[in-house]
Design a protein around this motif. Structure first.
Motif, mmCIF file in Angstrom:
data_model
loop_
_atom_site.group_PDB
_atom_site.id
_atom_site.type_symbol
_atom_site.label_atom_id
_atom_site.label_comp_id
_atom_site.label_asym_id
_atom_site.label_seq_id
_atom_site.Cartn_x
_atom_site.Cartn_y
_atom_site.Cartn_z
ATOM 1 N N ALA A 134 4.484 0.511 15.469
ATOM 2 C CA ALA A 134 5.694 1.289 15.708
ATOM 3 C C ALA A 134 6.290 1.740 14.385
ATOM 4 N N GLN A 135 6.104 0.918 13.361
ATOM 5 C CA GLN A 135 6.608 1.275 12.039
ATOM 6 C C GLN A 135 5.960 2.563 11.544
ATOM 7 N N PHE A 136 4.649 2.685 11.770
ATOM 8 C CA PHE A 136 3.921 3.882 11.374
ATOM 9 C C PHE A 136 4.471 5.112 12.083
ATOM 10 N N TRP A 137 4.607 5.021 13.417
ATOM 11 C CA TRP A 137 5.080 6.182 14.173
ATOM 12 C C TRP A 137 6.532 6.510 13.848
ATOM 13 N N GLY A 138 7.308 5.481 13.566
ATOM 14 C CA GLY A 138 8.687 5.729 13.171
ATOM 15 C C GLY A 138 8.749 6.532 11.875
ATOM 16 N N THR A 139 7.863 6.175 10.929
ATOM 17 C CA THR A 139 7.808 6.915 9.675
ATOM 18 C C THR A 139 7.421 8.370 9.925
ATOM 19 N N ILE A 140 6.434 8.576 10.804
ATOM 20 C CA ILE A 140 5.999 9.939 11.130
ATOM 21 C C ILE A 140 7.163 10.742 11.716
ATOM 22 N N ALA A 141 7.914 10.122 12.631
ATOM 23 C CA ALA A 141 9.035 10.826 13.260
ATOM 24 C C ALA A 141 10.071 11.233 12.221
ATOM 25 N N LEU A 142 10.356 10.325 11.284
ATOM 26 C CA LEU A 142 11.316 10.645 10.222
ATOM 27 C C LEU A 142 10.821 11.806 9.381
ATOM 28 N N ILE A 143 9.526 11.784 9.034
ATOM 29 C CA ILE A 143 8.961 12.853 8.216
ATOM 30 C C ILE A 143 9.078 14.180 8.951
ATOM 31 N N LEU A 144 8.742 14.172 10.247
ATOM 32 C CA LEU A 144 8.777 15.418 11.015
ATOM 33 C C LEU A 144 10.177 16.023 11.012
ATOM 34 N N THR A 145 11.188 15.177 11.281
ATOM 35 C CA THR A 145 12.547 15.710 11.370
ATOM 36 C C THR A 145 13.078 16.129 10.002
ATOM 37 N N TYR A 146 12.946 15.253 9.022
ATOM 38 C CA TYR A 146 13.546 15.562 7.722
ATOM 39 C C TYR A 146 12.845 16.708 7.000
ATOM 40 N N SER A 147 11.548 16.876 7.219
ATOM 41 C CA SER A 147 10.843 17.988 6.568
ATOM 42 C C SER A 147 11.431 19.333 6.990
ATOM 43 N N ALA A 148 11.855 19.414 8.253
ATOM 44 C CA ALA A 148 12.420 20.669 8.731
ATOM 45 C C ALA A 148 13.686 21.021 7.941
ATOM 46 N N TYR A 149 14.541 20.018 7.711
ATOM 47 C CA TYR A 149 15.763 20.270 6.923
ATOM 48 C C TYR A 149 15.441 20.567 5.469
ATOM 49 N N VAL A 150 14.625 19.682 4.892
ATOM 50 C CA VAL A 150 14.374 19.791 3.459
ATOM 51 C C VAL A 150 13.630 21.082 3.128
ATOM 52 N N SER A 151 12.763 21.541 4.031
ATOM 53 C CA SER A 151 12.051 22.789 3.744
ATOM 54 C C SER A 151 13.029 23.959 3.693
ATOM 55 N N GLU A 152 14.091 23.899 4.505
ATOM 56 C CA GLU A 152 15.102 24.952 4.440
ATOM 57 C C GLU A 152 15.862 24.904 3.114
ATOM 58 N N VAL A 153 16.088 23.707 2.612
ATOM 59 C CA VAL A 153 16.742 23.575 1.303
ATOM 60 C C VAL A 153 15.854 24.198 0.224
ATOM 61 N N PHE A 154 14.562 23.884 0.271
ATOM 62 C CA PHE A 154 13.633 24.470 -0.698
ATOM 63 C C PHE A 154 13.605 25.983 -0.594
ATOM 64 N N ARG A 155 13.612 26.472 0.664
ATOM 65 C CA ARG A 155 13.540 27.915 0.858
ATOM 66 C C ARG A 155 14.782 28.590 0.272
ATOM 67 N N ALA A 156 15.938 27.958 0.485
ATOM 68 C CA ALA A 156 17.170 28.505 -0.102
ATOM 69 C C ALA A 156 17.035 28.545 -1.624
ATOM 70 N N GLY A 157 16.442 27.500 -2.197
ATOM 71 C CA GLY A 157 16.265 27.461 -3.639
ATOM 72 C C GLY A 157 15.334 28.559 -4.127
ATOM 73 N N ILE A 158 14.263 28.779 -3.381
ATOM 74 C CA ILE A 158 13.308 29.828 -3.757
ATOM 75 C C ILE A 158 14.005 31.178 -3.739
ATOM 76 N N GLU A 159 14.842 31.393 -2.714
ATOM 77 C CA GLU A 159 15.519 32.678 -2.625
ATOM 78 C C GLU A 159 16.625 32.814 -3.659
ATOM 79 N N ALA A 160 17.101 31.679 -4.202
ATOM 80 C CA ALA A 160 18.179 31.742 -5.190
ATOM 81 C C ALA A 160 17.657 32.066 -6.597
ATOM 82 N N VAL A 161 16.352 32.004 -6.789
ATOM 83 C CA VAL A 161 15.802 32.401 -8.092
ATOM 84 C C VAL A 161 15.857 33.922 -8.166
ATOM 85 N N HIS A 162 16.442 34.436 -9.232
ATOM 86 C CA HIS A 162 16.681 35.885 -9.313
ATOM 87 C C HIS A 162 15.375 36.677 -9.200
#
Lengths: 284, 245
Positions: A148-176
């Motif tokens: 269950a620990q393994f699957w719990g880690t996977i679930a966290l990765i799935l959810t947080y990657s969606a948020y963090v990828s948007e942060v990265f994308r905002a950063g990419i777009e903020a480069v002039h």
């Protein structure tokens, strides 16, 4: 600074003496006001009618000591999950953000998939993802049975990657855009421009935001307890049920705060440093 | 006979309803220094960006020696690698050191080994008096120094053509000189240059030919001394009068 050893004008000496005096005064005032405030809060709380009962069921030292070994062992599980989840999130989210900046018709399916992914997992509550991944995916029997620990880690990765990828994308777009222009004019292709010029600058821009997401994740690892993993939260729950005393929850909570504090401080320090660099040491 | 370094043939470019380039013909021979002058919005910068394939043209042809670079089948990155460009705002990469800015294209596009690329870069930086700044980050340099680094970055790959887009417009007056001196040196070494500029005195000094653009077309072109002193067209005269008073 050698300036203090040089002869300084009387006007400056006067200013320094004044500033020293002001400084001492501010320290004194803040010290006194903190003490007064703490005493008022303390007296108010211990004089509430139910304080004795609350103290016994939430702040019982003996229960805390008894629960300690189990809760701290559980926290170690949380730290492990956090470690692997952070690595997973960084890899997956950079990948997602880069995919979303790809141009050209051949990449359309990937781009659409990445967009759909971020929409889906930013909308889904983490607890539902945990249930679906933790109880659903093992049922496919695609992979050997994992904990269950393994699957719990996977679930966290799935959810947080969606948020963090948007942060990265905002950063990419903020480069002039002129940076990309300069890179392309040197003959670098799209991929090289991204990798060598745009992404490194984007990461610097979004580091404070990323650190903040990391802090958020640090406490959300406690949610894997819903899958039956005996982490700090679950251990506290077990101890609570055994003694009919809520103190173990307080212990677990304090431990989570202690775990998060270094990162919180680091985030504040880094943000302040970035700001100082941009203001070039001005006063305001 | 070798073909000219650059030849524009009826080049047109529009942004929406505005025609920015209305059929431009221009030939730049080897070792030529051509100055593009004209008011803001006359099409100077757009012309340079079209040559560097940063903008797609709507009609006409652009030849870099014997390659038709307006053909969509050409490999745009390879064409850009043959052309050096310097921008008004320098556009140095702030996250890497000066030396890495200069060697980036040599290493990543031309695949020259780092040691060789750095030796060349240091030599070039030394010539512009900035070898001591090689290990600094760009934001530690003055505007004039940054622009000289940008020029060195553009010539480090030995391009066949150098495009300079109003490279002194963002500089304080006392820093303009150091940048212009460098361009003069490049001319003396035989670099082929097309530059958009507002510095009329400099254009007169350094350019072999001056091209006056207005409303996206070439109104007049000729030897620098002649065009700037005795322009034939009324529009050129009007433009210069505003500048030289």
């Amino acid at each position: 600074m050698p300036a203090s050893r040089e002869t300084v004008s009387d006007v400056e000496l006067g200013r320094r003496a004044y500033r020293r005096k002001q400084n001492a005064r501010s320290v004194l005032i803040s010290f006194v006001s903190t003490i007064v405030f703490a005493v008022i809060v303390w007296i108010t709380i211990i004089n509430t009618p139910g304080w004795n009962r609350v103290q016994r069921s939430f702040f019982d030292l003996e229960t805390a000591i008894a629960a300690w070994p189990r809760v701290i062992a559980g926290l170690w599980i949380n730290v492990q999950v956090l470690f692997f989840a952070v690595i997973g999130v960084l890899v997956l989210s950079v990948l997602l953000a880069t995919i979303r900046t790809l141009r050209g018709p051949i990449w359309f399916p990937l781009r659409a998939l990445a967009a759909a992914y971020t929409d889906l997992f930013r909308g889904l509550p983490l607890i539902i993802v945990l249930f679906l991944v933790g109880f659903g995916l093992p049922g496919l029997e695609l992979f050997p049975r994992n904990s269950a620990q393994f699957w719990g880690t996977i679930a966290l990765i799935l959810t947080y990657s969606a948020y963090v990828s948007e942060v990265f994308r905002a950063g990419i777009e903020a480069v002039h855009p002129s940076q990309r222009l300069a890179a392309r004019s040197l003959g670098l292709n799209h991929g090289q421009s991204m990798r060598i010029v745009v992404l490194p600058q984007a990461v610097r821009k979004v580091t404070p935001a990323l650190m903040n997401d990391f802090v958020a994740m640090q406490k959300d690892v406690g949610l894997i307890s819903v899958l039956g993993v005996v982490d700090a939260v679950r251990a506290a729950q077990i101890e609570t049920a055994a003694n009919f005393n809520f103190t173990p929850y307080v212990v677990a909570g304090l431990l989570f705060v202690l775990l998060a504090l270094p990162m919180i401080r680091l985030t504040d320090w880094y943000t302040a440093r970035l700001r100082a660099r941009e203001q070039m040491g001005s006063l305001v | 006979m070798t073909p000219p370094v650059l030849r524009l043939d009826g080049v047109r470019k529009r942004f929406g309803d505005t025609e920015v380039l209305g059929g431009v013909d221009l030939t730049v021979a080897e070792h030529d220094v051509v100055a593009l002058i004209g008011a803001s919005g006359s099409g100077k910068s757009t012309l340079l960006r079209c040559v560097n394939l940063l903008e797609r043209i709507d009609d006409g042809q652009i030849w870099l020696r014997d390659t038709d670079i307006s053909d969509p089948r050409v490999h745009a990155d390879r064409v850009r690698a043959r052309i050096g460009t310097v921008f008004q705002q320098f556009n140095l990469f702030p996250h890497i050191r000066v030396i890495d800015n200069v060697t980036l294209a040599s290493r990543r596009v031309l695949r020259i080994p780092r040691a060789t690329a750095e030796a060349t870069a240091l030599e070039l930086l030394d010539r512009v008096g900035l070898a001591g700044k090689a290990r600094e980050y760009p934001d530690r340099l003055s505007g004039g120094q940054q622009q000289r680094v940008a020029i060195v970055r553009a010539i480090a790959t030995n391009p066949e053509l150098l495009l300079l887009d109003e490279i002194t417009s963002a500089l304080d007056p006392e820093l303009v000189v150091e940048v212009l001196d460098l361009v003069r040196d490049l001319k003396n070494e035989g670099t082929t240059i097309v530059m958009a500029t507002h510095e009329m005195a400099f254009a007169r000094d350094v350019a072999d030919r001056v091209v006056f653009l207005d409303g996206g077309v070439i109104v007049e072109e000729g030897p620098a001394a002649q065009l700037l002193r005795e322009p034939r067209e009324d529009r050129t005269r009007a433009f210069l009068a505003r500048f030289l008073t």
